[in-house]
Design a protein around this motif. Structure first.
Motif, short mmCIF file in Angstrom:
data_model
loop_
_atom_site.label_atom_id
_atom_site.label_comp_id
_atom_site.label_asym_id
_atom_site.label_seq_id
_atom_site.Cartn_x
_atom_site.Cartn_y
_atom_site.Cartn_z
N TRP A 139 0.83 -1.20 0.00
CA TRP A 139 0.00 0.00 0.00
C TRP A 139 0.87 1.26 0.00
O TRP A 139 1.99 1.26 0.50
CB TRP A 139 -0.89 0.02 1.24
CG TRP A 139 -1.86 -1.10 1.32
CD1 TRP A 139 -1.75 -2.23 2.09
CD2 TRP A 139 -3.08 -1.23 0.59
NE1 TRP A 139 -2.83 -3.05 1.90
CE2 TRP A 139 -3.67 -2.46 0.98
CE3 TRP A 139 -3.75 -0.44 -0.34
CZ2 TRP A 139 -4.88 -2.92 0.47
CZ3 TRP A 139 -4.95 -0.89 -0.86
CH2 TRP A 139 -5.51 -2.11 -0.46
N LEU A 194 -2.35 7.97 -1.04
CA LEU A 194 -2.69 8.92 -2.08
C LEU A 194 -2.69 10.33 -1.49
O LEU A 194 -2.75 10.51 -0.26
CB LEU A 194 -4.07 8.60 -2.67
CG LEU A 194 -4.16 7.31 -3.49
CD1 LEU A 194 -5.61 6.98 -3.80
CD2 LEU A 194 -3.35 7.40 -4.76
N SER A 230 -6.18 8.80 1.52
CA SER A 230 -6.61 7.42 1.38
C SER A 230 -5.43 6.56 0.92
O SER A 230 -4.37 7.08 0.59
CB SER A 230 -7.77 7.31 0.39
OG SER A 230 -7.37 7.75 -0.90
N TRP A 231 -5.64 5.25 0.89
CA TRP A 231 -4.54 4.34 0.56
C TRP A 231 -4.87 3.54 -0.69
O TRP A 231 -6.03 3.28 -1.01
CB TRP A 231 -4.25 3.42 1.74
CG TRP A 231 -3.58 4.16 2.86
CD1 TRP A 231 -4.16 5.11 3.66
CD2 TRP A 231 -2.22 4.06 3.28
NE1 TRP A 231 -3.24 5.61 4.55
CE2 TRP A 231 -2.05 4.98 4.36
CE3 TRP A 231 -1.15 3.28 2.88
CZ2 TRP A 231 -0.83 5.13 5.01
CZ3 TRP A 231 0.07 3.43 3.55
CH2 TRP A 231 0.22 4.35 4.59
N ALA A 232 -3.80 3.15 -1.41
CA ALA A 232 -3.97 2.43 -2.66
C ALA A 232 -2.78 1.51 -2.87
O ALA A 232 -1.78 1.60 -2.16
CB ALA A 232 -4.12 3.40 -3.82
N TYR A 277 -5.56 0.19 -7.22
CA TYR A 277 -6.85 0.02 -6.53
C TYR A 277 -6.79 0.73 -5.18
O TYR A 277 -5.77 0.68 -4.49
CB TYR A 277 -7.16 -1.45 -6.31
CG TYR A 277 -7.94 -2.09 -7.43
CD1 TYR A 277 -9.30 -2.38 -7.29
CD2 TYR A 277 -7.33 -2.41 -8.64
CE1 TYR A 277 -10.02 -2.97 -8.32
CE2 TYR A 277 -8.05 -3.00 -9.66
CZ TYR A 277 -9.39 -3.27 -9.51
OH TYR A 277 -10.10 -3.86 -10.53
N SER A 278 -7.89 1.35 -4.80
CA SER A 278 -7.98 1.96 -3.48
C SER A 278 -8.20 0.87 -2.43
O SER A 278 -8.52 -0.28 -2.76
CB SER A 278 -9.14 2.96 -3.43
OG SER A 278 -10.39 2.27 -3.39
N VAL A 311 -8.51 3.07 -9.35
CA VAL A 311 -8.09 4.47 -9.41
C VAL A 311 -7.58 4.83 -10.79
O VAL A 311 -7.95 5.86 -11.36
CB VAL A 311 -7.02 4.75 -8.34
CG1 VAL A 311 -6.51 6.19 -8.43
CG2 VAL A 311 -7.57 4.47 -6.95
N ARG A 348 -1.72 13.47 -8.04
CA ARG A 348 -1.93 12.11 -8.57
C ARG A 348 -1.13 11.95 -9.86
O ARG A 348 -1.69 11.94 -10.96
CB ARG A 348 -3.41 11.84 -8.79
CG ARG A 348 -4.18 11.70 -7.49
CD ARG A 348 -5.47 10.94 -7.69
NE ARG A 348 -6.14 10.72 -6.43
CZ ARG A 348 -7.10 9.81 -6.24
NH1 ARG A 348 -7.49 9.06 -7.25
NH2 ARG A 348 -7.67 9.65 -5.07
#
Length: 469
Positions: free
Chosen positions: A176, A179, A183-185, A197-198, A204, A220
């Motif tokens: 992981w 972002l 949040s994490w992805a 993917y989140s 994403v 991003r």
């Protein structure tokens, strides 16, 4: 004269006698009424208990509430009211009555259990876990053999390991990363594509690239490789920054700089050289053998066979004692304030790995055949000794002896472990929170999600206490 005095004395005595008789009668009436109230209260309690035992809960509830009108501090009746509400699925009312009991008796383990079960019934797993943790904290002097305390521990373990699966059928998944929005992805492999993917299982960005890295820490921007070309794409997968020339590797921007590597010249025997690109794609200090993402104002590089730390202006600051360093798939060597560096061989002993702080100094004297990078700011690290895996603290203190086939560093209070070829998760006490049933199990994100592998590929496991309700 004497007769008059005697008459007055007799009159006074009579008055006093009448007053005493009146008071005694009053007290007699009061005591009689009290005995009547006590008798009626006892009868009401007996009736309530009888209805409760026969599971006639509506009548029992009414009887207990009648008792509480006369005796508002009757904890047993309060507890029974809470229990009836829990048994009949009225969880909100149960919680309210539990709080009334716990206000007067905070160490009541039975009522803590009732409250936790009602929160569970309302699908508020996180609240249920909090209640049970408070129960164990308040029961510090209660022996571990106490049945109610054991029931609480077992229920807590069950709640902590409860999860839901989102079936994604991915071919692989990387660690992981955060972002820019907090949040994490994670980068994952899908059929003929790479995606990010989140932690909630939402796509994403995706594209037919051969490499897809982490996002920039302030925007991003994702580094990708298509054929032999490296460039950055935005959150829609569109090209945003395309460097001139041919690069051998390119990683995400961190604190405004992106590590990159290219050949030192057009000659056939030209050596690779590493440095940094700013957001105008201008090269800075392309003179290193390796360059790693900046974190906390420091950048690790390798030059002339030695590792050293640079400051935020890319000037030499500290020479590091390790001869190699662990790196994750996104090129990060410093993670959560720790490097995992290889120690020089000494006294004929083979090289081993140690733990280093973000200033490049070694932490403690712990060493092992393998140590994995941390997956959280405080969680234990996985290590291997003589072919078996266990856990050590960030400061090098042994926490769980090496007895497992394989382990991964802790995240969200859980560490993945492999036993008899299957993966599960354990807590810091070595208790199996999620039994080993998966073909693989990766660390958790801050949102409580982890990629696990089953026969169809990698899916997203989310701990129930982190599910949006």
């Amino acid at each position: 004269m004497k007769k008059q005095v005697n008459r007055r004395g007799l009159l006074s005595f009579g008055i006093v006698f009448l007053l005493l008789s009146f008071c005694a009668g009053g007290w007699f009436l009061v005591l009689s009424e009290h005995r009547t109230d006590v008798s009626e209260l006892a009868e009401q309690k007996a009736l309530a208990n009888e209805k409760y035992e026969k599971q006639i809960y509506d009548e029992a509830l009414a009887a207990y509430k009648t008792v509480l009108v006369t005796d508002p501090d009757d904890l047993i009746s309060m507890e029974r009211v809470a229990d009836i509400y829990q048994k009949t699925g009225q969880d909100t009312s149960c919680i309210a009555w539990c709080e009334r009991v716990l206000h007067k008796d905070p160490s009541n383990l039975a009522v803590r259990l009732l409250e936790a079960r009602s929160y569970d019934g309302l699908k508020k797993v996180k609240s249920a876990i909090s209640v049970l943790q408070k129960a164990l904290k308040s029961a510090g002097d209660v022996p571990d053999t106490d049945p109610k305390k054991q029931e609480i521990k077992a229920y807590l373990l069950e709640l902590e390991g409860r999860y839901e699966l989102s079936y994604l059928s991915l071919s692989w998944a990387a660690p992981w990363f955060p972002l820019p929005d907090g949040s994490w992805a994670a980068t994952v492999g899908e059929e003929n594509a790479l995606s990010v993917y989140s932690a909630k299982g939402k796509e994403v960005v995706t594209g037919p690239w051969s490499y897809l890295g982490a996002s920039a820490d302030d925007d991003r921007l994702f580094p990708v490789r298509e054929g032999e070309q490296w460039y950055f794409v935005d959150g829609a997968g569109e090209r945003r920054l395309v460097p001139d020339g041919s690069y051998l590797s390119l990683y995400a921007f961190s604190e405004g700089l992106a590590p990159a590597k290219r050949l030192s010249g057009p000659e056939p025997d030209a050596k690779p050289v590493a440095g940094y690109l700013d957001k105008t794609l201008k090269e800075q200090r392309f003179e290193f053998e390796e360059a790693y993402p900046m974190e906390s104002g420091k950048a690790l590089v390798k030059k002339d066979g030695a590792y050293q730390l640079l400051d935020s202006s890319l000037q030499e600051q500290t020479v590091c004692a390790f001869t190699a360093v662990k790196v994750d798939p996104y090129g990060r060597a410093l993670r959560y304030g720790r490097f995992i560096g290889r120690l020089p061989a000494e006294d004929g002993q083979p090289e081993r790995w140690g733990i280093f702080a973000e200033d490049g100094q070694r932490v403690g004297d712990f060493s092992a055949e393998e140590i994995r990078l941390p997956e959280s700011k405080t969680g234990p690290l996985a290590f291997c000794q003589e072919g078996l895996w266990g856990y050590v603290s960030r400061d090098g203190e042994m926490l769980i002896e090496p007895v497992y086939e394989e382990t991964r560093s802790f995240s969200k209070g859980l560490g993945a472990f492999r036993q008899d070829g299957k993966w599960g998760y354990l807590n810091k006490d070595g208790e199996q929170v999620i039994p080993p049933t998966f073909e693989d199990a990766l660390p958790f994100s801050e949102q409580g999600s982890a990629f696990v592998k089953n026969t169809a590929g990698y899916s997203l496991l989310t701990l129930s206490r982190y599910m949006a309700r």
